[in-house]
Write an enzyme that holds these catalytic residues in place. Structure first.
Site: not given
Lengths: 321, 321
Positions: A132, A9-10, A283, A221
């Site tokens: 979420k 996101g960053n 991740k 994602k």
């Protein structure tokens, strides 16, 4: 070498920012300068594929939809996902094309809008399992009001304390397959830098007629990116986040950075509860799946360390074994 | 045969509708049933390329952005365009894929997010020349308030009478080229049904560094569709709208439908002022450009007459000569 990069996101909006077009384009430039740098080191047979998150953008759009609901009908989460794929796909594509032009590199870039299949029997769809959080943090009173207005929503306390501790949460089902994968594969084979599966992809299920149908959910994602990596036959899966390396015993006195590890070590650490659910956990899980599928290397690192990590100099690097 | 279809606004949201997800998916189904029917009649060498408008969707999003502006920063028109490409690209893609599945046709479908280059010296960018109304119809008082809040906006009276006769208008510059055309061409060549240039494409100019940069504008979707037709080497350009045929002396007692005509006849009628600016005018102009470029046939008709028009049985059909 085929490299799939998953941007956090960053890479598009930083946590302290509001999300103006100027801020978002500035972040995209920081990100795509680096992508252009990576492309410039590639041979003609190499391929770059990009995926990205959409949390802040979807959150902003949900707020606009809610505030504007007496004027315009809000769209469902699948459509919100599609809209943010358009938004972010555009900004990444434009800034990347500009940097490629600066370097005299004529590689086509295409951002595609695409769906990801999930199972309607996924546990995340049942009871209050949805995990979420989306949209703004709410006070208890606001949370109760939202729940009254939308009895179908799951509104949860997501922080142990603080006035604004409640949020709407939606299911985050496990991605099964990237829909349109044949098209994406043909694009990559044809030499196009493809931006796909943004925000985890648009979540869809198969209905009783065998038709794809959008659902109110948000797919992780990185897990969706891993499915995309399989589609495009990636060798290396690079997850960019806000830390240089994953950590064992995260937040404890004996905290320790993870460098190069094998698949079996990664499995052991994940099972040992070393990584946070909803953060480093998915991740590492995505990396494990990638290697189990047949990928050669998965890397977790920060944006500014990406080039060094690709040279095996830093980052958490997971290899078969 | 390579066929490019340009879908009008009513293909996704009808004028009397609010724009709920259900309404929009229902309209998309009506549209893509027909697209699947067209694909089923194609040979393996044939190609279908789709473009579409975005007026109602962009209008709704602008309203949400405006009502929510104290909470979330509004995005610029280029980003709004990108978001609607995502939204509509998703809905068209999903419903088309479902109908293709029903027919046992395994053709990949991809919706791409893409930019269209315009000239920053286009007359539409100067003074109050901007000609494309966007967002809601406003009262005189609301129009004045919008103008005070946004001195940079052009707010115009767009209807001769009525209480709500004012609207924000933005430049509608002439499209020069489809950016990413090499990627789109490779996709079409690779056998993918491509949905591109939605809403006329995301409008960008070249800045002083030779970089693409978004602008506050909306490109006419038929004129942009014609540029896309050149990129993909289309033989036939089919514009679907809400009438079966264009008309000469539109709205007059001697009004007359136009059937099969030559390029030179089309030029003569357009120059004679037979077609409304902002409505049938740009459609006929886009058809003329397509034939001047080398296209074989341009058709203007309604959605329900598309198959018949492709067989030369109805519609306004323009051919070289």
């Amino acid at each position: 070498m085929r490299l799939l990069v998953a941007l956090g996101g960053n890479a598009i909006k930083q946590a302290h920012e509001e999300g103006t077009p100027e801020e978002q384009f500035a972040n995209c430039k920081t990100t795509t300068t680096l992508m252009a740098e990576i492309v410039s080191r590639m041979s003609e047979k190499d391929r770059l594929i990009i995926t990205h998150g959409n949390g802040p953008q979807a959150g902003n759009l949900l707020v606009q939809q809610d505030v504007g609901k007496d004027h315009v009908p809000p769209q469902t989460m699948d459509i919100v996902g599609a809209m943010t794929q358009g938004q972010i796909g555009y900004m990444l594509q434009q800034t990347l094309l500009n940097f490629l032009k600066d370097r005299g590199l004529k590689v086509p870039v295409a951002a595609v809008v695409n769906q990801v299949l999930v199972n309607e029997d996924d546990p995340e769809f049942f009871g209050d399992a949805a995990s979420k959080p989306v949209g703004n943090f709410l006070t208890e009173e606001e949370a109760k009001q939202l729940q009254r207005e939308h009895p179908e929503y799951i509104v949860k306390k997501v922080k142990p304390k603080g006035e604004r501790a409640w949020r709407r949460t939606v299911p985050s089902p496990d991605p099964i397959a990237n829909i349109g994968s044949e098209g994406i594969k043909r694009m990559v084979d044809a030499g196009i830098i493809v931006i796909a599966s943004g925000g985890g992809g648009i979540p869809v299920v198969l209905d009783e007629n065998g038709h794809y149908k959008g659902v109110e959910a948000v797919i992780d994602k990185d897990l969706a990116g891993e499915r995309l990596a399989e589609v495009v036959n990636a060798d290396v899966f690079l997850i960019l986040t806000d830390v240089e390396k994953a950590k064992l015993n995260f937040g404890k006195p004996n905290e320790e950075e993870v460098g190069a590890i094998t698949l079996s070590e990664a499995r052991k650490y994940l099972a040992g509860g070393h990584f946070l659910a909803g953060s480093m956990g998915p991740k590492v899980k995505a990396c494990i799946r990638f290697l189990e599928w047949g990928g050669k290397k998965a890397i977790i690192t920060s944006l500014d360390k990406a080039v060094e990590a690709l040279k095996d100099k830093t980052g958490t690097r997971i290899i078969p074994g």
